[in-house]
Scaffold this motif. Structure first.
Motif: not given
Ligand SMILES: Nc1ncnc2c1ncn2[C@@H]1O[C@H](COP(=O)(O)OP(=O)(O)O)[C@@H](O)[C@H]1O
Ligand SMILES: [Mg+2]
Lengths: 251, 331
Positions: A104, A107-108, A112-116, A120, B198-201, B203, B218, B220, B225
């Motif tokens: 995490l 990843q930050a 962006h983490s708009f990956r659906f 991960a 289970h995706s990055h989102f 998590r 961190l 975010f 989100y």
């Protein structure tokens, strides 16, 4: 000429009702240095870190980081600028594995983490950084253990590991060795030593042995006021500090 | 580890097989009502899974989820109403009529529910904890009273549909076909949710549930989100609402009452928060219990209450946790 100062705190002020937790704090942290912040309980060390990291806004004063005024910037934006912190009271993701905690943190900083869609934990791009961080904080073998089930010392390692995973410009460690056994404290000292250089460190710690071993400079905070800043040598001979904090007759 | 994983697969597979075969069982028993009952179960399961995305995975304790369920249902109801009355839904600035085209109507239901959850979420997510519970509840109640006061659309009495929305080829009027349609939607939604969590989102969403402050420190921007997660969940509930309107051929403000949100929440808690199969088990158990207890007594809730408390107290992950062995983590 490039400035050598990474963080510049000016006239920082924060009160809780009648309690002046930080009064008129001026502080400069240089690039690459380990700057220790010491002082008795309730001196305002954690409150200062909270304001530097953006969890709390100061009543007045300013904070400049890497040439940019960040006094009112939200916490997540400061993090992305390279300002990382660890917490005095362990603050991890209890139901996730040690590895996912670190993931995490990494990843930050990877956009962006708009990956659906894609899982991960199969992202190869994050993996090298994650492994390096796990190795640095000594949790490589314990990576699959759920964080709640780690020992106290390991949780503290993870706490620090998350903060240093992305090689921040400034790392603020709030009592990283609190409650650790001597063995783990030595490991933590080695860890801090090893990341010195690329990363500046603001170290809040009660373990004076570690502080005097690690720090390039030390600031002593008493009742919200810095009473002295100097090299370990200077601080240990400073009369004000000896009477106010280190205790006359020690050392 | 291996064993738990196998038991999970077993339960997921067994549930799926059961739902797949149910119409056959019903016809073997000669009990057509079973298909109707289990269609409702599938629809509520869909709503409960969507709620679990915010509740179990995202830690957003919304007590207003039925607002989106109700919105979806009313989109179907209102568009059908205008077909039935042969009036226009909108005469200015452009002329819009009602519709009974399932693809169009359901898509609108999903989009409009997503839009509503975007609005409500954007405001509610500025708060946390008990305040968040209260504000989501308040928004849902506002919508409830809005529809009660809409005399044009039946007010308290709601709208009766003359027929279900129509699909090309597929016969939605046939109960068994409609059952399989709902099953299809549930399976697709659960699969999409599985990828999502289970995706990055996913998590990030799970992280925000466990430790919001740490997520911010961190780096975010967590509000965005959470809002997107809230909208996805609202869209899911909207689809469930649209299906419900079609199943019962009736919509009323009761769908938006806060007790209805409470029921969905109970389904999630009973079945197992933070799991995708749990809410399906929860919806099944709650609606079956309701069905059978209400035959014997009007006060079925009084019997159900203690049962719920026992399950929630003794099984951390609800029925799903009981069946798979207790301490499963969010998956
Ligand atoms: N959120 C808060 N509300 C009220 N008082 C606080 C808060 N945080 C810290 N304080 C007070 O501010 C002072 C400094 O606390 P702190 O920064 O935690 O000290 P340190 O970390 O140096 O031990 C203490 O007197 C403490 O009680
Ligand atoms: Mg402190």
């Amino acid at each position: 000429m490039m400035s050598n100062t990474l963080l510049k705190v000016r006239q920082l002020q924060k009160s809780f009702g009648a309690v002046e937790a930080c009064c008129n704090i001026n502080l400069e942290i240089n690039k690459g240095e380990i700057h220790a912040l010491i002082g008795p309980n309730g001196a305002g060390k954690t409150t200062l870190i909270q304001q530097l990291a953006g969890q709390m806004l100061p009543d007045s004063g300013s904070i400049e980081f890497d040439g940019q005024d960040i006094t009112r910037l939200p916490a997540h934006k400061r993090a992305l600028l390279g300002l990382a912190r660890s917490f005095q009271i362990t603050s991890i993701f209890g139901q996730m594995s040690a590895e996912e905690n670190i993931a995490l943190a990494v990843q930050a900083h990877m956009g962006h983490s708009f990956r659906f869609w894609r899982p991960a934990n199969k992202n190869k791009k994050l993996q090298p950084t994650i492994e390096t961080a796990l190795e640095k904080c000594g949790l490589l073998e314990r990576r699959h253990i759920v964080a709640d089930n780690l020992s106290h010392g390991e949780k503290r390692q993870l706490e620090a590991g998350m903060a240093l995973a992305v090689t921040p410009k400034l790392l603020m460690l709030d009592e990283p060795m609190a409650g650790m056994g001597p063995g783990s404290a030595v490991k933590m000292t080695e860890l801090i030593q090893s990341i010195k250089g690329n990363t500046s460190i603001l170290l809040v710690e009660h373990d004076m042995h570690a502080v005097f071993n690690l720090a390039d400079r030390i600031t002593v905070l008493v009742y919200g006021k810095p009473i002295a800043t100097g090299t370990p040598e200077e601080i240990s001979h400073n009369q004000d500090v000896r009477s106010a904090y280190l205790g006359e007759g020690d050392n | 580890m291996r064993f738990i994983k196998n038991r999970r697969t077993l339960i997921t597979g067994a549930s799926f097989l059961f739902f797949l075969l149910l119409p056959l069982i019903a016809s073997a028993l000669g009990d057509a009502y079973l298909v109707t009952l289990f269609t409702r179960i599938l629809i509520y399961a869909l709503a409960a899974v969507s709620l679990d995305l915010i509740l179990g995975y995202g830690g957003m304790n919304s007590l207003g989820h039925t607002a989106f369920f109700g919105t979806g249902a009313y989109v179907v109801g209102i568009l059908a109403f205008h077909i039935q009355e042969e009036t226009l839904f909108l005469s200015w600035p452009i002329e819009l009529s009602g519709s009974s085209n399932a693809i169009l109507v359901w898509l609108l239901a999903v989009l409009f529910s997503a839009f509503m959850s975007g609005l409500i979420g954007a405001l509610s997510l500025r708060t946390t904890g008990i305040q968040f519970i209260m504000i989501t509840l308040a928004f849902a109640q506002m919508l409830y009273y809005l529809f009660v006061s809409l005399e044009a659309y039946g007010g308290d009495d709601g709208i009766s549909l003359w027929a279900r929305n129509k699909l090309p080829i597929f016969d939605t009027a046939d109960d068994t076909s409609f059952y399989y349609l709902c099953l299809g939607f549930l399976v697709i939604f659960v699969f999409l949710s599985y990828r999502l969590v289970h995706s990055h989102f996913g998590r990030v969403i799970r992280g925000a549930k466990q430790n919001l402050q740490r997520m911010q420190s961190l780096g975010f921007p967590i509000y965005r989100y959470q809002l997107v997660c809230f909208i996805i969940a609202g869209a899911g509930a909207g689809l469930a609402g649209a299906l419900m309107a079609n199943q019962s051929e009736f919509v009323s403000p009761g769908l938006l009452h806060w007790t209805h949100s409470g029921e969905m929440m109970i389904m999630v808690l009973l079945g197992g928060m933070g799991t995708l199969i749990g809410p399906i088990l929860g919806a099944t158990a709650l609606l079956l219990l309701e069905e059978f207890l209400s035959v014997y007594t009007e006060h079925w809730m009084a019997f159900l209450g203690p049962f719920l408390i026992i399950v929630v107290l003794f099984a951390k992950r609800g029925l799903y946790g009981l069946l798979t062995g207790k301490e499963v983590n969010d998956e």
